[in-house]
Design an enzyme around this catalytic site. Structure first.
Site, PDB file in Angstrom:
ATOM      1  CG  ASN A   1      -3.510  -7.985  17.095  1.00 42.46           C
ATOM      2  OD1 ASN A   1      -4.560  -8.772  17.138  1.00 42.46           O
ATOM      3  ND2 ASN A   1      -3.416  -6.726  16.391  1.00 42.46           N
TER       4      ASN A   1
ATOM      5  CG  ASP B   1       3.207  -4.862   9.713  1.00 46.66           C
ATOM      6  OD1 ASP B   1       2.689  -5.787   9.838  1.00 46.66           O
ATOM      7  OD2 ASP B   1       3.197  -3.805   9.136  1.00 46.66           O
TER       8      ASP B   1
ATOM      9  CG  ASN C   1      -1.808  -0.922   1.349  1.00 45.49           C
ATOM     10  OD1 ASN C   1      -2.511  -1.502   0.671  1.00 45.49           O
ATOM     11  ND2 ASN C   1      -2.252  -1.466   2.639  1.00 45.49           N
TER      12      ASN C   1
ATOM     13  N   GLY D   1       1.718  -1.470   3.827  1.00 45.28           N
ATOM     14  CA  GLY D   1       1.117  -2.700   3.609  1.00 45.28           C
ATOM     15  C   GLY D   1       1.808  -3.697   4.249  1.00 45.28           C
TER      16      GLY D   1
HETATM   17  O1  RIB Z   1       0.693  -2.859   9.740  1.00 49.93           O
HETATM   18  C1  RIB Z   1       0.797  -1.655   9.239  1.00 49.93           C
HETATM   19  C2  RIB Z   1       0.254  -1.688   7.834  1.00 49.93           C
HETATM   20  O2  RIB Z   1      -0.940  -2.038   7.807  1.00 49.93           O
HETATM   21  C3  RIB Z   1       0.261  -0.261   7.242  1.00 49.93           C
HETATM   22  O3  RIB Z   1       1.633  -0.045   6.518  1.00 49.93           O
HETATM   23  C4  RIB Z   1      -0.863  -0.236   6.351  1.00 49.93           C
HETATM   24  O4  RIB Z   1      -0.648  -0.053   4.989  1.00 49.93           O
HETATM   25  C5  RIB Z   1      -1.632  -1.448   6.615  1.00 49.93           C
HETATM   26  O5  RIB Z   1      -1.624  -2.538   5.733  1.00 49.93           O
END
Ligand code: RIB
Length: 322
Positions: free
Chosen positions: A189, A256, A16, A44
């Site tokens: 989570n 992430d 994204n 993303g």
């Molecule tokens: O986990 C964070 C991400 O979740 C962001 O970068 C956003 O794009 C969503 O996908």
């Protein structure tokens, strides 16, 4: 990494553009709040996972989809600049590159609204085209921002090739049993754990109940993030990693960073507890900067924090700022 190199880690997931505004508070419905900071960046969960793993020193390939728009092209260039192989990222002529609008308040709380665009057009064929990359990798890292059949196809190819599968079940949804059975390590989570198991995760005990549920359903190991810390559970061991007390700017992307670091450590042959400790520190570092991408740490930063841990493997209180 060079185009002819094999990736250690293949990431299958969403790409994204993130548009972030920080303001004094999050708006309620109908509100109009004046913010003070704007950030546009690559985002993303797939792209963040790929960049996160590359910054930690892994050779990484990303499988995903962007639009034919200028944003899509710019994101691919940025991913390449981070050392990620984007040869298996498709370009969609009918959809725009995914967009996320994120609002963050001064305490680091956030809310997001997403238009998945090209991400939702990913197909099983996209994954089949990446079969060679997937089969050669040590670890597949996947999330749920692309269609479930795409995730499933990638997971089954990776399993058949003997790779390890790390699943970040985000955004929250329930999953079919055959997918869970094929996962080596899952990292939900609290909200995602509840969607998967029905257990409301509030603390260590409830996180353990959610993790036990996932193990009973065939997952090899689970790391459940709950208020106060993360519970790591496999059939051999249980570990509790208390939250690291840092001045958080933005928690977006912390999951992430955790999954990327977990994938890197598992690809390097570390045990689940060792990999989870490494990932826990990477995830804590990721909260120090605004925006998911900006916070993803490099190897030296994570190693430096690990070197300062107490003998029990956790921070003496209060945790130092870094
Ligand atoms: O986990 C964070 C991400 O979740 C962001 O970068 C956003 O794009 C969503 O996908």
């Amino acid at each position: 990494m060079a185009a002819d190199e094999q990736a250690d880690i293949v990431v299958v997931g969403g790409i994204n553009t993130d548009f972030l505004v920080q303001g004094p508070r999050l708006p309620a419905p109908g509100d109009n709040v004046r913010g003070h900071l704007f950030l546009e960046s690559l985002g993303g969960k797939g792209a963040n996972g790929a960049v996160g793993a590359a910054r930690l020193g892994a050779r990484v390939a990303l499988v995903g989809r962007v639009g034919m728009d200028a944003r899509g092209l710019a994101l691919l260039e940025q991913l390449e600049g981070e050392g990620v192989d984007v040869g298996a990222v498709a370009r969609d002529s009918g959809e725009l590159t995914g967009v996320v609008l994120e609002m963050v308040d001064e305490a680091g709380r956030s809310q997001t609204l997403c238009a998945p665009g090209a991400n939702r057009c990913m197909t099983v064929e996209d994954v089949m085209r990446a079969e060679e990359r997937l089969s050669a990798a040590r670890v597949l890292l996947a999330q749920l921002e692309v269609p479930l059949e795409v995730v499933s196809a990638a997971v089954h190819i990776a399993r058949a090739a003997g790779s390890r599968v790390v699943l970040d079940p985000a955004p929250a949804m329930d999953l079919p049993e055959d997918l869970l059975e094929a996962v080596h390590v899952i990292r939900p989570n609290a909200r995602e754990a509840e969607a998967l198991t029905g257990v409301e995760v509030r603390d260590r005990d409830s996180a353990r109940r959610a993790a036990e549920n996932l193990l009973r359903r065939g997952v090899g190991g689970a790391v459940v993030a709950s208020p106060g810390g993360s519970l790591v559970l496999s059939s051999e061991e249980e570990l509790w990693l208390p939250d690291v007390a840092l001045e958080r700017a933005d928690t977006t992307g912390a999951g992430d960073a955790f999954c990327a670091a977990l994938a890197v450590a598992l690809a390097e042959g570390k045990s689940l507890p060792e990999a989870a400790r490494f990932a826990h520190e990477a995830s804590a570092l990721a909260t120090l900067r605004l925006g998911a991408l900006a916070g993803l740490p490099n190897r030296e930063q994570v190693e430096a924090r690990l070197a300062r841990l107490g003998p029990s493997g956790t921070w003496p209180e209060p945790a130092p700022h870094h």
